[in-house]
Design a protein around this motif. Structure first.
Motif, mmCIF file in Angstrom:
data_model
loop_
_atom_site.group_PDB
_atom_site.id
_atom_site.type_symbol
_atom_site.label_atom_id
_atom_site.label_comp_id
_atom_site.label_asym_id
_atom_site.label_seq_id
_atom_site.Cartn_x
_atom_site.Cartn_y
_atom_site.Cartn_z
ATOM 1 N N SER A 1 0.586 -1.437 0.110
ATOM 2 C CA SER A 1 -0.101 0.003 -0.026
ATOM 3 C C SER A 1 0.771 1.271 0.032
ATOM 4 C CB SER A 1 -1.150 0.037 1.110
ATOM 5 O OG SER A 1 -1.783 -1.287 1.182
ATOM 6 N N THR A 2 1.876 1.472 0.682
ATOM 7 C CA THR A 2 2.761 2.276 0.948
ATOM 8 C C THR A 2 3.410 2.464 -0.543
ATOM 9 O OG1 THR A 2 3.210 2.012 3.118
ATOM 10 C CG2 THR A 2 4.819 3.323 2.056
ATOM 11 N N LEU A 3 3.890 1.546 -1.188
ATOM 12 C CA LEU A 3 4.498 1.689 -2.481
ATOM 13 C C LEU A 3 3.721 2.202 -3.373
ATOM 14 C CD1 LEU A 3 7.417 0.800 -3.658
ATOM 15 C CD2 LEU A 3 6.280 -1.493 -4.471
ATOM 16 N N SER A 4 2.293 2.009 -3.280
ATOM 17 C CA SER A 4 1.296 2.497 -4.289
ATOM 18 C C SER A 4 1.285 3.963 -4.042
ATOM 19 C CB SER A 4 -0.046 1.703 -4.064
ATOM 20 O OG SER A 4 -0.366 0.181 -4.234
ATOM 21 N N MET A 5 1.372 4.389 -2.793
ATOM 22 C CA MET A 5 1.213 5.918 -2.451
ATOM 23 C C MET A 5 2.365 6.639 -3.237
ATOM 24 S SD MET A 5 -1.304 5.874 -0.856
ATOM 25 C CE MET A 5 -1.207 7.859 -0.676
ATOM 26 N N PHE A 6 3.558 6.057 -3.681
ATOM 27 C CA PHE A 6 4.503 6.733 -4.519
ATOM 28 C C PHE A 6 3.791 7.116 -5.846
ATOM 29 C CE2 PHE A 6 7.694 4.378 -1.719
ATOM 30 C CZ PHE A 6 8.585 5.308 -1.567
ATOM 31 N N ALA A 7 3.370 6.299 -6.537
ATOM 32 C CA ALA A 7 2.742 6.649 -7.738
ATOM 33 C C ALA A 7 1.277 7.124 -7.631
ATOM 34 C CB ALA A 7 2.380 4.894 -8.577
ATOM 35 N N VAL A 8 0.453 6.778 -6.620
ATOM 36 C CA VAL A 8 -0.745 7.677 -6.567
ATOM 37 C C VAL A 8 -0.462 8.932 -6.371
ATOM 38 C CG1 VAL A 8 -2.728 7.870 -5.040
ATOM 39 C CG2 VAL A 8 -2.094 5.728 -5.692
ATOM 40 N N LEU A 9 0.191 9.384 -5.329
ATOM 41 C CA LEU A 9 0.400 10.958 -4.990
ATOM 42 C C LEU A 9 1.037 11.548 -6.236
ATOM 43 C CD1 LEU A 9 1.163 10.527 -1.338
ATOM 44 C CD2 LEU A 9 -0.761 11.734 -2.344
ATOM 45 N N GLN A 10 2.197 11.101 -6.829
ATOM 46 C CA GLN A 10 2.792 11.531 -7.953
ATOM 47 C C GLN A 10 1.678 11.899 -8.926
ATOM 48 O OE1 GLN A 10 6.055 9.092 -9.693
ATOM 49 N NE2 GLN A 10 5.634 10.023 -11.719
ATOM 50 N N LEU A 11 1.028 10.905 -9.394
ATOM 51 C CA LEU A 11 -0.165 11.244 -10.455
ATOM 52 C C LEU A 11 -1.080 12.504 -9.958
ATOM 53 C CD1 LEU A 11 -1.049 7.572 -11.807
ATOM 54 C CD2 LEU A 11 -0.061 9.552 -12.987
ATOM 55 N N ALA A 12 -1.651 12.200 -8.639
ATOM 56 C CA ALA A 12 -2.414 13.254 -8.055
ATOM 57 C C ALA A 12 -1.810 14.713 -8.307
ATOM 58 C CB ALA A 12 -2.547 13.004 -6.694
ATOM 59 N N VAL A 13 -0.371 14.830 -7.981
ATOM 60 C CA VAL A 13 0.014 16.218 -8.347
ATOM 61 C C VAL A 13 0.275 16.631 -9.464
ATOM 62 C CG1 VAL A 13 2.018 17.573 -7.823
ATOM 63 C CG2 VAL A 13 1.423 15.979 -5.929
ATOM 64 N N TYR A 14 0.501 15.527 -10.594
ATOM 65 C CA TYR A 14 0.541 15.865 -11.928
ATOM 66 C C TYR A 14 -0.589 16.047 -12.462
ATOM 67 C CZ TYR A 14 1.417 14.816 -16.775
ATOM 68 O OH TYR A 14 1.440 14.958 -18.141
ATOM 69 N N GLY A 15 -1.943 15.598 -12.040
ATOM 70 C CA GLY A 15 -3.174 16.118 -12.700
ATOM 71 C C GLY A 15 -3.714 17.513 -11.926
ATOM 72 N N PHE A 16 -3.394 17.484 -10.555
ATOM 73 C CA PHE A 16 -3.675 18.860 -10.197
ATOM 74 C C PHE A 16 -2.909 19.988 -10.945
ATOM 75 C CE2 PHE A 16 -2.861 22.287 -7.000
ATOM 76 C CZ PHE A 16 -4.032 22.699 -6.618
ATOM 77 N N MET A 17 -1.607 19.924 -10.862
ATOM 78 C CA MET A 17 -0.881 21.037 -11.669
ATOM 79 C C MET A 17 -1.522 21.324 -13.183
ATOM 80 S SD MET A 17 1.197 22.252 -9.568
ATOM 81 C CE MET A 17 2.255 23.230 -10.510
ATOM 82 N N GLN A 18 -1.956 20.559 -13.709
ATOM 83 C CA GLN A 18 -2.301 20.622 -15.345
ATOM 84 C C GLN A 18 -3.225 22.217 -15.297
ATOM 85 O OE1 GLN A 18 -1.526 18.707 -18.286
ATOM 86 N NE2 GLN A 18 -0.368 18.132 -16.399
ATOM 87 N N LEU A 19 -3.909 22.444 -14.317
ATOM 88 C CA LEU A 19 -4.691 23.808 -14.177
ATOM 89 C C LEU A 19 -3.598 24.950 -14.109
ATOM 90 C CD1 LEU A 19 -7.867 22.830 -12.202
ATOM 91 C CD2 LEU A 19 -7.109 22.240 -14.718
ATOM 92 N N PRO A 20 -2.812 24.997 -13.300
ATOM 93 C CA PRO A 20 -2.163 26.422 -13.051
ATOM 94 C C PRO A 20 -1.104 26.235 -14.377
ATOM 95 C CG PRO A 20 -1.582 24.734 -11.279
ATOM 96 C CD PRO A 20 -2.821 24.310 -11.991
ATOM 97 N N VAL A 21 -0.526 24.907 -14.687
ATOM 98 C CA VAL A 21 0.522 25.160 -15.892
ATOM 99 C C VAL A 21 -0.416 25.606 -17.158
ATOM 100 C CG1 VAL A 21 1.558 23.584 -17.420
ATOM 101 C CG2 VAL A 21 1.641 23.354 -14.909
ATOM 102 N N GLY A 22 -1.356 25.302 -17.128
ATOM 103 C CA GLY A 22 -2.126 26.245 -18.489
ATOM 104 C C GLY A 22 -2.025 27.547 -18.255
ATOM 105 N N LEU A 23 -2.381 28.067 -17.082
ATOM 106 C CA LEU A 23 -2.434 29.661 -17.022
ATOM 107 C C LEU A 23 -1.047 30.131 -17.092
ATOM 108 C CD1 LEU A 23 -4.694 29.672 -13.891
ATOM 109 C CD2 LEU A 23 -5.318 30.240 -16.108
ATOM 110 N N TRP A 24 0.169 29.314 -16.473
ATOM 111 C CA TRP A 24 1.351 29.933 -16.541
ATOM 112 C C TRP A 24 1.827 29.811 -18.033
ATOM 113 C CZ3 TRP A 24 2.716 26.360 -11.834
ATOM 114 C CH2 TRP A 24 2.066 26.963 -10.860
ATOM 115 N N LEU A 25 1.675 28.838 -18.891
ATOM 116 C CA LEU A 25 2.175 28.847 -20.292
ATOM 117 C C LEU A 25 1.362 30.143 -20.954
ATOM 118 C CD1 LEU A 25 1.637 25.121 -20.978
ATOM 119 C CD2 LEU A 25 3.796 26.360 -21.300
#
Length: 429
Positions: free
Chosen positions: A49-73
């Protein structure tokens, strides 16, 4: 009519070349735990479960950052945003190389996800501003296909380097490459050709000039996009088609093949590399069929790809151990079909939303894929823990089979919603 001459060919390809090889590196960083998950579990004494969190939180941050990245671009252009993204990925891999415990290591992966989020949108923006508008679609497809080579780097050279040297050297090397590309982007990449005053896309046939935008609309725009069944069809398409491949390639594939099926690391990497090759081959085929049959894409492309994944996984889960190599290869080919099929979702978003709401609909669609991917990764890890297979030495073929069976409800949910929203979309049309 205003005519703007295109940039010199060598300069366009230089911009794209630096950007796309930066994207290859971003994919390598994104999937860098794919082939070394067992090593990570031993290093950080992490259960499944902890090993899963490496990928889960990485993907969550990636998805969340798509919105501000668009604005910054929109505000600053591709050059600074991509360079900062590379620096963030380098910082994440340095922290990963030196992290003394699992908490800091997870934070490192989240930092990496934030940097990764800037690269692909940045490359697409360079394509839109440097290449004639008529070639944008082709170049975007070529960008996506080329970027997947980063998975091969993560699956083959990276584990070889790690086992020949050390954890610090392997992840420190990735950090060094990210710094090199940050310098290359800052030194050579320009937001737009010098003859253009801003980030615009030029149609060299008509002379039309269109401002390139990436920003996501306001909350009202998000509600308006979601209210259209075509956007919901896009969301569920991107939710359903790629998540099994994401879970397999980003984390659980190599541990399943080695600890579960008894393959060597080299054999597991070879099987998983078929996933990349199949995706490269299937991508143009799916793209051509999608363009030729715009009203049959769900039934002709998306649902068959999902069905192929489901049938392949059921065959693997029911086959007496060990699973033969030919069936494992068929499995990864079936999983690879989900990536190109999921790109049909963006055609749905584009077809059913006005131009001013396109970025909003695209963002909503993109969330579906990341939501399903991180859910699948987490469910597999939790299922392993529940069965007592929390660490690599406890992994068994039976435990993996039950764990991967947790994907079936996600497919059933997704297919049900695809059929439902497809019917609603056709009624609206």
């Amino acid at each position: 009519m205003t005519f703007v001459a295109p940039a010199p060919s060598w300069r366009m390809w230089l911009m794209w070349g630096i950007g796309v090889f930066g994207y290859v590196l971003a994919i390598t960083n994104r999937t860098s735990l794919a082939a070394v998950g067992v090593d990570a579990s031993h290093r950080f004494d992490a259960d499944a479960s902890t090993l899963s969190m490496f990928a889960v939180l990485q993907l969550a941050v990636y998805g969340f950052m798509q919105l501000p990245v668009g604005l910054w671009l929109d505000r600053w252009g591709a050059r600074p945003i991509m360079a900062i993204g590379m620096v963030l990925m380098a910082a994440g891999q340095i922290v990963m190389a030196l992290s003394p415990n699992v908490g800091i290591a997870i934070a490192a992966r989240m930092l990496l996800g934030a940097g990764d989020a800037a690269i692909f949108p940045g490359v697409l923006r360079l394509v839109a501003t440097w290449f004639p508008a008529q070639r944008s679609s082709l170049m975007m497809q070529l960008t996506g296909i080329t970027g997947q080579l980063g998975q091969v780097v993560a699956l083959v050279p990276l584990p070889l380097l790690l086992h020949a040297t050390s954890w610090q050297v392997a992840f420190g090397g990735l950090a060094g490459l990210a710094i090199v590309f940050a310098v290359l982007i800052a030194a050579f990449v320009r937001n737009h050709p010098p003859q253009l005053p801003a980030d615009v896309s030029v149609n060299t046939d008509t002379g039309a000039i269109t401002v390139v935008t990436s920003a996501v609309d306001t909350r009202q725009g998000i509600r308006a996009a979601w209210s259209h069944p075509g956007t919901r069809l896009a969301f569920w398409t991107h939710f359903t088609a790629p998540f099994a491949g994401t879970a397999f390639v980003m984390l659980w594939g190599v541990p399943f093949l080695t600890a579960g099926e008894g393959l060597t690391t080299a054999q597991a990497s070879a099987v998983t590399s078929v996933y990349v090759v199949a995706g490269i081959v299937l991508g143009p085929v799916v793209g051509a069929l999608s363009a030729r049959h715009p009203h049959r894409r769900s039934r002709m492309l998306v649902l068959p790809a999902v069905g192929a994944q489901l049938v392949a996984w059921v065959a693997v889960l029911l086959w007496p151990s060990p699973v033969p190599a030919w069936l494992l290869v068929l499995l990864v080919i079936a999983l690879a079909s989900g990536g190109p099929a999921s790109m049909v979702a963006f055609d749905f978003a584009r077809a059913h939303n006005p131009a001013h709401r396109l970025s909003t609909a695209t963002g909503v669609t993109n969330v579906g894929g990341f939501l399903a991917g991180l859910t699948a990764i987490l469910l597999i890890g939790v299922a392993l823990d529940v069965q007592g297979a929390s660490r690599p030495e406890l992994y068994t073929d039976t435990a993996f089979r039950w764990a991967f069976a947790t994907q079936i409800p996600l497919w059933l949910l997704g297919c049900t919603m695809i059929l439902r929203e497809r019917a609603r979309t056709r009624r609206m049309l």
